[in-house]
Design an enzyme around this catalytic site. Structure first.
Site, PDB file in Angstrom:
ATOM      1  N   LYS A  43      61.851  -3.669 -15.628  1.00  0.00           N
ATOM      2  CA  LYS A  43      61.900  -3.070 -16.951  1.00  0.00           C
ATOM      3  C   LYS A  43      60.635  -2.292 -17.258  1.00  0.00           C
ATOM      4  O   LYS A  43      60.589  -1.456 -18.159  1.00  0.00           O
ATOM      5  CB  LYS A  43      62.026  -4.188 -18.011  1.00  0.00           C
ATOM      6  CG  LYS A  43      63.202  -5.084 -17.845  1.00  0.00           C
ATOM      7  CD  LYS A  43      63.101  -6.243 -18.857  1.00  0.00           C
ATOM      8  CE  LYS A  43      64.035  -7.348 -18.464  1.00  0.00           C
ATOM      9  NZ  LYS A  43      63.708  -8.594 -19.159  1.00  0.00           N
ATOM     10  N   GLY A  44      59.568  -2.633 -16.526  1.00  0.00           N
ATOM     11  CA  GLY A  44      58.237  -2.136 -16.875  1.00  0.00           C
ATOM     12  C   GLY A  44      58.121  -0.630 -17.031  1.00  0.00           C
ATOM     13  O   GLY A  44      57.359  -0.148 -17.859  1.00  0.00           O
ATOM     14  N   GLU A  85      57.285   4.028 -11.639  1.00  0.00           N
ATOM     15  CA  GLU A  85      56.850   2.630 -11.776  1.00  0.00           C
ATOM     16  C   GLU A  85      55.750   2.529 -12.827  1.00  0.00           C
ATOM     17  O   GLU A  85      54.973   3.467 -13.005  1.00  0.00           O
ATOM     18  CB  GLU A  85      56.273   2.141 -10.443  1.00  0.00           C
ATOM     19  CG  GLU A  85      57.250   1.420  -9.560  1.00  0.00           C
ATOM     20  CD  GLU A  85      57.597   0.024 -10.057  1.00  0.00           C
ATOM     21  OE1 GLU A  85      57.432  -0.258 -11.264  1.00  0.00           O
ATOM     22  OE2 GLU A  85      58.056  -0.789  -9.238  1.00  0.00           O
ATOM     23  N   ASP A 131      51.040  -2.411  -7.314  1.00  0.00           N
ATOM     24  CA  ASP A 131      50.133  -3.556  -7.169  1.00  0.00           C
ATOM     25  C   ASP A 131      50.044  -3.915  -5.682  1.00  0.00           C
ATOM     26  O   ASP A 131      49.359  -3.244  -4.916  1.00  0.00           O
ATOM     27  CB  ASP A 131      50.698  -4.683  -8.051  1.00  0.00           C
ATOM     28  CG  ASP A 131      49.759  -5.847  -8.232  1.00  0.00           C
ATOM     29  OD1 ASP A 131      48.651  -5.828  -7.684  1.00  0.00           O
ATOM     30  OD2 ASP A 131      50.125  -6.815  -8.923  1.00  0.00           O
ATOM     31  N   LYS A 153      46.623  -0.432  -8.588  1.00  0.00           N
ATOM     32  CA  LYS A 153      45.588  -1.426  -8.291  1.00  0.00           C
ATOM     33  C   LYS A 153      45.409  -1.458  -6.782  1.00  0.00           C
ATOM     34  O   LYS A 153      45.945  -2.355  -6.111  1.00  0.00           O
ATOM     35  CB  LYS A 153      46.100  -2.808  -8.725  1.00  0.00           C
ATOM     36  CG  LYS A 153      45.676  -3.304 -10.075  1.00  0.00           C
ATOM     37  CD  LYS A 153      46.077  -4.769 -10.153  1.00  0.00           C
ATOM     38  CE  LYS A 153      46.251  -5.230 -11.556  1.00  0.00           C
ATOM     39  NZ  LYS A 153      46.772  -6.620 -11.595  1.00  0.00           N
ATOM     40  N   PHE A 188      44.568  -8.635 -14.847  1.00  0.00           N
ATOM     41  CA  PHE A 188      45.973  -8.757 -15.235  1.00  0.00           C
ATOM     42  C   PHE A 188      46.187  -7.963 -16.509  1.00  0.00           C
ATOM     43  O   PHE A 188      45.599  -8.258 -17.547  1.00  0.00           O
ATOM     44  CB  PHE A 188      46.383 -10.216 -15.424  1.00  0.00           C
ATOM     45  CG  PHE A 188      47.873 -10.325 -15.571  1.00  0.00           C
ATOM     46  CD1 PHE A 188      48.703 -10.247 -14.463  1.00  0.00           C
ATOM     47  CD2 PHE A 188      48.452 -10.447 -16.823  1.00  0.00           C
ATOM     48  CE1 PHE A 188      50.085 -10.290 -14.594  1.00  0.00           C
ATOM     49  CE2 PHE A 188      49.838 -10.505 -16.970  1.00  0.00           C
ATOM     50  CZ  PHE A 188      50.650 -10.427 -15.853  1.00  0.00           C
ATOM     51  N   VAL A 189      47.024  -6.924 -16.399  1.00  0.00           N
ATOM     52  CA  VAL A 189      47.193  -6.030 -17.547  1.00  0.00           C
ATOM     53  C   VAL A 189      48.604  -6.095 -18.125  1.00  0.00           C
ATOM     54  O   VAL A 189      49.572  -6.350 -17.419  1.00  0.00           O
ATOM     55  CB  VAL A 189      46.855  -4.561 -17.183  1.00  0.00           C
ATOM     56  CG1 VAL A 189      45.365  -4.372 -17.012  1.00  0.00           C
ATOM     57  CG2 VAL A 189      47.600  -4.095 -15.946  1.00  0.00           C
ATOM     58  N   ASP A 244      54.485  -6.563 -18.991  1.00  0.00           N
ATOM     59  CA  ASP A 244      54.637  -7.802 -19.760  1.00  0.00           C
ATOM     60  C   ASP A 244      53.865  -8.968 -19.155  1.00  0.00           C
ATOM     61  O   ASP A 244      53.444  -8.934 -17.994  1.00  0.00           O
ATOM     62  CB  ASP A 244      56.108  -8.210 -19.809  1.00  0.00           C
ATOM     63  CG  ASP A 244      56.573  -8.798 -18.473  1.00  0.00           C
ATOM     64  OD1 ASP A 244      56.332  -8.167 -17.426  1.00  0.00           O
ATOM     65  OD2 ASP A 244      57.153  -9.898 -18.477  1.00  0.00           O
ATOM     66  N   ARG A 248      55.204  -5.883 -23.915  1.00  0.00           N
ATOM     67  CA  ARG A 248      55.655  -4.578 -23.397  1.00  0.00           C
ATOM     68  C   ARG A 248      55.491  -3.489 -24.458  1.00  0.00           C
ATOM     69  O   ARG A 248      55.363  -2.317 -24.145  1.00  0.00           O
ATOM     70  CB  ARG A 248      57.128  -4.642 -22.987  1.00  0.00           C
ATOM     71  CG  ARG A 248      57.418  -5.526 -21.788  1.00  0.00           C
ATOM     72  CD  ARG A 248      58.810  -5.243 -21.268  1.00  0.00           C
ATOM     73  NE  ARG A 248      59.327  -6.311 -20.425  1.00  0.00           N
ATOM     74  CZ  ARG A 248      59.121  -6.405 -19.118  1.00  0.00           C
ATOM     75  NH1 ARG A 248      58.382  -5.509 -18.501  1.00  0.00           N
ATOM     76  NH2 ARG A 248      59.643  -7.398 -18.427  1.00  0.00           N
TER      77      ARG A 248
HETATM   78  C1  PRP Z   1      56.138  -5.207 -11.695  1.00  0.00           C
HETATM   79  C2  PRP Z   1      56.059  -3.698 -11.725  1.00  0.00           C
HETATM   80  C3  PRP Z   1      56.486  -3.290 -10.359  1.00  0.00           C
HETATM   81  C4  PRP Z   1      56.002  -4.437  -9.500  1.00  0.00           C
HETATM   82  C5  PRP Z   1      54.732  -4.016  -8.843  1.00  0.00           C
HETATM   83  O1  PRP Z   1      57.427  -5.554 -12.002  1.00  0.00           O
HETATM   84  O2  PRP Z   1      56.902  -3.140 -12.697  1.00  0.00           O
HETATM   85  O3  PRP Z   1      57.874  -3.160 -10.236  1.00  0.00           O
HETATM   86  O4  PRP Z   1      55.780  -5.550 -10.365  1.00  0.00           O
HETATM   87  O5  PRP Z   1      54.217  -5.048  -8.086  1.00  0.00           O
HETATM   88  P1  PRP Z   1      54.056  -5.016  -6.510  1.00  0.00           P
HETATM   89  O6  PRP Z   1      53.404  -3.704  -6.152  1.00  0.00           O
HETATM   90  O7  PRP Z   1      53.134  -6.183  -6.284  1.00  0.00           O
HETATM   91  O8  PRP Z   1      55.383  -5.193  -5.891  1.00  0.00           O
HETATM   92  P2  PRP Z   1      57.882  -7.010 -12.447  1.00  0.00           P
HETATM   93  O9  PRP Z   1      58.398  -7.711 -11.235  1.00  0.00           O
HETATM   94  O10 PRP Z   1      56.786  -7.680 -13.206  1.00  0.00           O
HETATM   95  O11 PRP Z   1      59.134  -6.733 -13.393  1.00  0.00           O
HETATM   96  P3  PRP Z   1      59.230  -5.955 -14.784  1.00  0.00           P
HETATM   97  O12 PRP Z   1      59.031  -4.484 -14.474  1.00  0.00           O
HETATM   98  O13 PRP Z   1      60.597  -6.241 -15.274  1.00  0.00           O
HETATM   99  O14 PRP Z   1      58.153  -6.488 -15.705  1.00  0.00           O
END
Ligand code: PRP
Length: 183
Positions: free
Chosen positions: A46-47, A102, A106, A134, A155-156, A162, A168
């Site tokens: 969802k991010g 995205e 990360d 990151k 952690f942001v 979220d 969010r």
């Molecule tokens: C977060 C973000 C990316 C992913 C990045 O999503 O939106 O999709 O993690 O992390 P990575 O590079 O370590 O794979 P999350 O799983 O928190 O879901 P969300 O978008 O629904 O909050």
């Protein structure tokens, strides 16, 4: 100042004004790079929904959008390393200029998996736009083509990101500190 939940603490890392300015710059770069083409933005739920909705309105090209959802961190702060498609795209991307959007790049686990899946569907091209990067956390060698900000290993939350589904809606990107003993 954004309001934190219970004993959690928020500190602004990137202000909404700086985010807006950078989103416009990224969108201008995309507009230049794809001159005369149509771009198909794929938001990773969802991010990415906030970043995508701001970005697409600043792109001066023919655009279309679609969304995918992949397995999330849930209430934890760390990636499980396992990626699962929870919601697939609505339409084919074959022959399209796809930009995966995205909120944060990360470890790279999510995107390296998604890029593999999407590449198999034969898009004309496939690139990545990520608001935040990151690089210090990278496990898989994924590189963003359009990156808003490189950030340190904090952690942001906010602007789509979220913690346990909270924050969010914050306009700024903030560093979240949890109370002692919390995960
Ligand atoms: C977060 C973000 C990316 C992913 C990045 O999503 O939106 O999709 O993690 O992390 P990575 O590079 O370590 O794979 P999350 O799983 O928190 O879901 P969300 O978008 O629904 O909050």
């Amino acid at each position: 100042m954004p309001v934190a939940h219970e004993n959690e603490k928020l500190k602004i890392l990137i202000r909404s004004t700086a985010i807006h300015k950078r989103v416009v710059q990224v969108a201008c770069k995309i507009t230049r790079d794809y001159k005369g083409e149509r771009v198909h933005l794929v938001g990773v739920l969802k991010g990415a929904c906030i970043f995508l909705s701001d970005l697409v309105r600043e792109i001066n090209l023919e655009t279309s959008i679609d969304f995918m959802a992949v397995s999330s961190y849930g209430k934890k702060k760390e990636s499980s390393g396992q990626v699962r498609v929870l919601k697939d795209l609505e339409s084919s991307i074959e022959g399209l200029h796809v930009i995966v959007v995205e909120d944060i790049l990360d470890t790279g686990l999510t995107l390296s998996y998604l890029l593999r899946v999407l590449q198999q569907r034969r898009p004309a091209s496939l690139r990545i736009a990520a608001l935040l990067d990151k690089p210090s956390r990278r496990i898989k060698p994924v590189k963003g083509d359009y990156v808003g900000f490189q950030i340190p290993n904090e952690f942001v939350v906010g602007y789509g990101l979220d913690y346990a589904e909270r924050y969010r809606n914050l306009k700024d990107v903030c560093v979240l500190t949890l109370p002692e003993g919390a995960q």
